[in-house]
Design a protein around this motif. Structure first.
Motif, mmCIF file in Angstrom:
data_model
loop_
_atom_site.group_PDB
_atom_site.id
_atom_site.type_symbol
_atom_site.label_atom_id
_atom_site.label_comp_id
_atom_site.label_asym_id
_atom_site.label_seq_id
_atom_site.Cartn_x
_atom_site.Cartn_y
_atom_site.Cartn_z
ATOM 1 N N ALA A 192 25.460 74.113 43.547
ATOM 2 C CA ALA A 192 24.854 72.819 43.841
ATOM 3 C C ALA A 192 23.332 72.869 43.841
ATOM 4 C CB ALA A 192 25.357 72.310 45.186
ATOM 5 N N ARG A 218 21.405 71.427 40.787
ATOM 6 C CA ARG A 218 21.770 70.074 40.368
ATOM 7 C C ARG A 218 20.906 69.034 41.063
ATOM 8 N NH1 ARG A 218 28.308 70.082 40.246
ATOM 9 N NH2 ARG A 218 28.540 71.812 38.822
ATOM 10 N N ALA A 249 24.920 67.065 43.017
ATOM 11 C CA ALA A 249 25.286 67.938 44.129
ATOM 12 C C ALA A 249 26.262 67.237 45.056
ATOM 13 C CB ALA A 249 24.041 68.373 44.905
ATOM 14 N N VAL A 290 29.851 67.808 44.096
ATOM 15 C CA VAL A 290 30.452 69.087 44.465
ATOM 16 C C VAL A 290 31.020 68.998 45.866
ATOM 17 C CG1 VAL A 290 29.985 71.512 44.955
ATOM 18 C CG2 VAL A 290 29.019 70.461 42.940
ATOM 19 N N GLU A 315 35.263 73.916 38.804
ATOM 20 C CA GLU A 315 33.857 73.520 38.714
ATOM 21 C C GLU A 315 33.082 74.502 37.836
ATOM 22 O OE1 GLU A 315 31.821 71.033 39.992
ATOM 23 O OE2 GLU A 315 33.592 69.948 40.669
#
Length: 125
Positions: free
Chosen positions: A26, A29, A34, A37, A91
Protein backbone atom coordinates in the motif's frame (compact mmCIF):
# COMPACT_ATOMS: atom_id res chain seq x y z
CA UNK A 1 -0.78 -25.77 27.15
CA UNK A 2 2.74 -25.33 25.77
CA UNK A 3 1.41 -26.45 22.39
CA UNK A 4 -1.29 -23.76 22.48
CA UNK A 5 1.10 -20.95 23.43
CA UNK A 6 3.66 -22.08 20.82
CA UNK A 7 0.94 -22.11 18.15
CA UNK A 8 -0.27 -18.68 19.24
CA UNK A 9 3.26 -17.30 18.98
CA UNK A 10 3.70 -18.84 15.53
CA UNK A 11 0.37 -17.40 14.35
CA UNK A 12 1.25 -13.99 15.82
CA UNK A 13 4.46 -14.03 13.79
CA UNK A 14 2.64 -15.00 10.57
CA UNK A 15 -0.03 -12.34 11.11
CA UNK A 16 2.58 -9.63 11.71
CA UNK A 17 4.41 -10.66 8.55
CA UNK A 18 1.16 -10.63 6.58
CA UNK A 19 0.28 -7.16 7.88
CA UNK A 20 3.76 -5.87 7.02
CA UNK A 21 3.50 -7.28 3.48
CA UNK A 22 0.06 -5.72 2.96
CA UNK A 23 1.36 -2.40 4.27
CA UNK A 24 4.40 -2.47 2.00
CA UNK A 25 2.12 -2.98 -1.00
CA UNK A 26 0.00 0.00 0.00
CA UNK A 27 2.93 2.38 0.58
CA UNK A 28 3.61 3.04 -3.10
CA UNK A 29 -0.02 3.61 -4.01
CA UNK A 30 -2.10 6.75 -3.99
CA UNK A 31 -4.57 7.25 -1.14
CA UNK A 32 -7.49 6.00 -3.25
CA UNK A 33 -5.63 2.85 -4.30
CA UNK A 34 -4.33 2.17 -0.78
CA UNK A 35 -7.90 2.31 0.47
CA UNK A 36 -8.79 -0.57 -1.80
CA UNK A 37 -6.16 -2.77 -0.16
CA UNK A 38 -7.65 -2.12 3.27
CA UNK A 39 -11.13 -2.86 2.04
CA UNK A 40 -9.89 -6.20 0.75
CA UNK A 41 -9.66 -7.44 4.33
CA UNK A 42 -5.98 -8.34 4.14
CA UNK A 43 -5.07 -6.75 7.45
CA UNK A 44 -5.44 -9.22 10.28
CA UNK A 45 -5.37 -6.84 13.20
CA UNK A 46 -2.54 -8.73 14.86
CA UNK A 47 -1.04 -7.03 17.88
CA UNK A 48 1.46 -9.64 18.93
CA UNK A 49 -0.21 -10.13 22.30
CA UNK A 50 0.14 -13.91 22.27
CA UNK A 51 3.03 -13.77 24.70
CA UNK A 52 5.49 -15.35 22.27
CA UNK A 53 8.68 -13.92 20.91
CA UNK A 54 7.99 -12.14 17.63
CA UNK A 55 10.82 -12.24 15.12
CA UNK A 56 11.51 -9.17 13.00
CA UNK A 57 9.62 -9.29 9.72
CA UNK A 58 12.84 -8.58 7.85
CA UNK A 59 14.26 -11.92 9.00
CA UNK A 60 13.73 -14.92 6.77
CA UNK A 61 10.80 -17.03 7.90
CA UNK A 62 11.48 -20.58 8.97
CA UNK A 63 8.81 -23.09 9.80
CA UNK A 64 8.55 -23.69 13.53
CA UNK A 65 9.39 -27.20 14.64
CA UNK A 66 7.69 -29.39 17.20
CA UNK A 67 4.33 -27.63 17.26
CA UNK A 68 2.28 -30.73 16.68
CA UNK A 69 -1.30 -30.56 15.47
CA UNK A 70 -3.16 -27.25 15.41
CA UNK A 71 -5.24 -26.94 18.58
CA UNK A 72 -8.98 -26.95 17.82
CA UNK A 73 -9.49 -23.60 19.54
CA UNK A 74 -7.16 -21.96 16.98
CA UNK A 75 -8.83 -23.44 13.90
CA UNK A 76 -10.87 -20.29 13.12
CA UNK A 77 -7.78 -18.09 13.50
CA UNK A 78 -5.81 -20.34 11.17
CA UNK A 79 -8.63 -20.23 8.60
CA UNK A 80 -8.71 -16.42 8.80
CA UNK A 81 -4.95 -16.26 8.34
CA UNK A 82 -5.09 -18.58 5.35
CA UNK A 83 -7.92 -16.56 3.81
CA UNK A 84 -6.02 -13.28 4.30
CA UNK A 85 -2.84 -14.78 2.86
CA UNK A 86 -4.78 -15.84 -0.24
CA UNK A 87 -6.16 -12.30 -0.61
CA UNK A 88 -2.64 -10.89 -0.44
CA UNK A 89 -1.42 -13.43 -2.99
CA UNK A 90 -4.20 -12.29 -5.33
CA UNK A 91 -3.23 -8.63 -4.78
CA UNK A 92 0.40 -9.49 -5.55
CA UNK A 93 -0.61 -11.28 -8.74
CA UNK A 94 -2.66 -8.27 -9.87
CA UNK A 95 0.25 -5.93 -9.06
CA UNK A 96 2.66 -8.21 -10.93
CA UNK A 97 0.43 -8.28 -14.00
CA UNK A 98 0.07 -4.50 -13.97
CA UNK A 99 3.82 -4.05 -13.53
CA UNK A 100 4.50 -6.34 -16.50
CA UNK A 101 2.09 -4.30 -18.63
CA UNK A 102 3.82 -1.09 -17.60
CA UNK A 103 7.25 -2.57 -18.27
CA UNK A 104 6.13 -3.71 -21.72
CA UNK A 105 4.87 -0.21 -22.49
CA UNK A 106 8.11 1.39 -21.29
CA UNK A 107 10.21 -1.02 -23.34
CA UNK A 108 8.17 -0.25 -26.45
CA UNK A 109 9.28 3.40 -26.42
CA UNK A 110 12.28 3.78 -28.73
CA UNK A 111 15.44 5.15 -27.15
CA UNK A 112 16.15 8.82 -27.60
CA UNK A 113 18.19 9.48 -30.74
CA UNK A 114 21.02 12.01 -30.83
CA UNK A 115 19.72 14.85 -33.00
CA UNK A 116 23.28 15.61 -34.21
CA UNK A 117 23.74 12.12 -35.66
CA UNK A 118 23.26 11.60 -39.37
CA UNK A 119 20.24 9.73 -40.57
CA UNK A 120 20.28 7.99 -43.94
CA UNK A 121 17.32 6.67 -45.77
CA UNK A 122 17.75 4.16 -48.58
CA UNK A 123 14.87 4.84 -50.91
CA UNK A 124 16.18 2.66 -53.73
CA UNK A 125 16.75 -0.51 -51.75
Amino acid sequence: MANLSAWEAALDDLEIRLDAAALSMAVGRSDSEAGSVGSGGVATGSTGEGGGVITPVEAAWTAPKGLGAIPAELAARVQDLLHNQQKLINELERARTLTLKHLTAVRSVPPERDARASVYLDVAG
